[in-house]
Design an enzyme around this catalytic site. Structure first.
Site, PDB file in Angstrom:
ATOM      1  N   TYR A 180       0.846  -1.193   0.000  1.00  0.00           N
ATOM      2  CA  TYR A 180       0.000   0.000   0.000  1.00  0.00           C
ATOM      3  C   TYR A 180       0.883   1.245   0.000  1.00  0.00           C
ATOM      4  CZ  TYR A 180      -3.503   3.395   1.651  1.00  0.00           C
ATOM      5  OH  TYR A 180      -4.326   4.485   1.793  1.00  0.00           O
ATOM      6  N   TYR A 190      -3.148   5.638   9.360  1.00  0.00           N
ATOM      7  CA  TYR A 190      -2.678   4.283   9.045  1.00  0.00           C
ATOM      8  C   TYR A 190      -1.435   4.056   9.896  1.00  0.00           C
ATOM      9  CZ  TYR A 190      -1.681   0.204   6.045  1.00  0.00           C
ATOM     10  OH  TYR A 190      -1.455  -1.075   5.555  1.00  0.00           O
TER      11      TYR A 190
END
Length: 306
Positions: A180, A190
């Site tokens: 990602y 995140y």
């Protein structure tokens, strides 16, 4: 006609627990291309997946283009936090969700594959695994244990799988993982060391491509997929906002689909990609290429006037 043909090949997709993630989409696309597909499932979800399949809850998602159904050749319990069963603490081995699944370690799965299919049972391995127990915490607030858990399950498990599965592969064998954009850029929210884990996974992809390529003749690649609102991704608490943000700020603004990631995966593990290894392939509608946001307000859908 040039086409992706995986007939006669067997794939193991590690990280399938339902029909909502990239792992399932990749498994389905590999089956469409003719591969036989086995899956590895986290032990607490092992019985749930079997129940969903038995009750027909996934039938709509399992339907292939020719009208047949995606059938998993085998479903194996797999907890990629453990290289061997001895490495799992007693409280895990004796947990009711684990104790009846047998050897759920990476080495245990390798041994069972050989029992079930012979010495060279594999052609394709897909690592669709990630877990960060503290993913909602900023990195500054992440504990050592949480950080190491994220690295261990999300990155080191790929190293362990290549080490144990590469010797089981037929000629032309290939590995694929999922990463990602947080490996390269700051994605607030995140956290928990997951950005570090994805960066490690991409670095390891390059090193493993060299080491396993020279030793076993296999290829190792990773796909950097755009944000997708899977059940697992929902644990971050920011996935819906990220999906919207990426759509507004990517060169292609139509919604990304899991099938697009599956199609790219099928290409990368096919003979058509025999010259590609050590590569991070972006499947994100071009979001990775952008250096400036186009949306005027985060998450609103409003864009700057042209």
């Amino acid at each position: 006609m040039l086409k992706i043909d995986l007939a006669g090949r067997r794939a193991l997709v590690a990280g399938v627990a339902d029909d909502g993630g990239f792992g399932f989409a990749i498994a389905k696309t590999l089956a469409e291309a003719g591969a036989k597909v086995c899956v590895g499932t986290w032990p607490p979800a092992f019985g749930i997946l079997q129940t969903l399949l038995r009750r027909g809850k996934l039938d709509a998602s399992r339907k292939l283009s020719d009208g047949s159904m995606l059938e998993f050749e085998k479903i194996y319990p797999l907890d990629a936090a453990f290289d061997t069963l001895d490495g799992a603490p007693a409280e895990v081995r004796e947990n009711k969700r684990y104790r009846e699944t047998g050897d759920f370690s990476i080495a245990g799965l390798a041994a069972q594959l050989k029992i079930d299919f012979g010495d060279r049972p594999l052609d394709i391995v897909v690592h669709a695994l990630a877990n960060g127990p503290e993913v909602k915490k900023p990195l500054l607030e992440t504990s050592r244990a949480g950080y190491l858990d994220a690295i261990g399950v999300s990155a080191y498990s790929m190293v362990s799988m290549v080490a144990r599965f590469a010797p089981l592969m037929n000629e032309g064998g290939t590995f694929l993982s999922l990463t990602y954009m947080a490996s390269e850029r700051v994605i607030p929210g995140y956290g928990g060391g997951m950005s570090s884990a994805k960066a490690a996974l991409e670095s390891d992809t390059r090193v493993l491509a060299y080491e396993a390529g020279r030793k076993y003749g296999v290829r190792v690649n990773t796909i950097s997929a755009g944000p997708w609102a899977s059940r697992a991704a929902s644990a971050t608490g920011i996935i819906d906002a990220m999906v919207e943000y990426a759509a507004h700020n990517s060169p292609l603004t139509d919604p990304m689909s899991a099938e697009e990631v599956g199609n790219a995966a099928a290409f990368l593990v096919s003979p058509l990609a025999s010259g590609i290894t050590g590569t991070t392939l972006y499947v994100d509608k071009g979001y990775h290429a952008m250096g400036k946001a186009t949306a005027a307000r985060f998450g609103t859908g409003a864009a700057d006037p042209e």
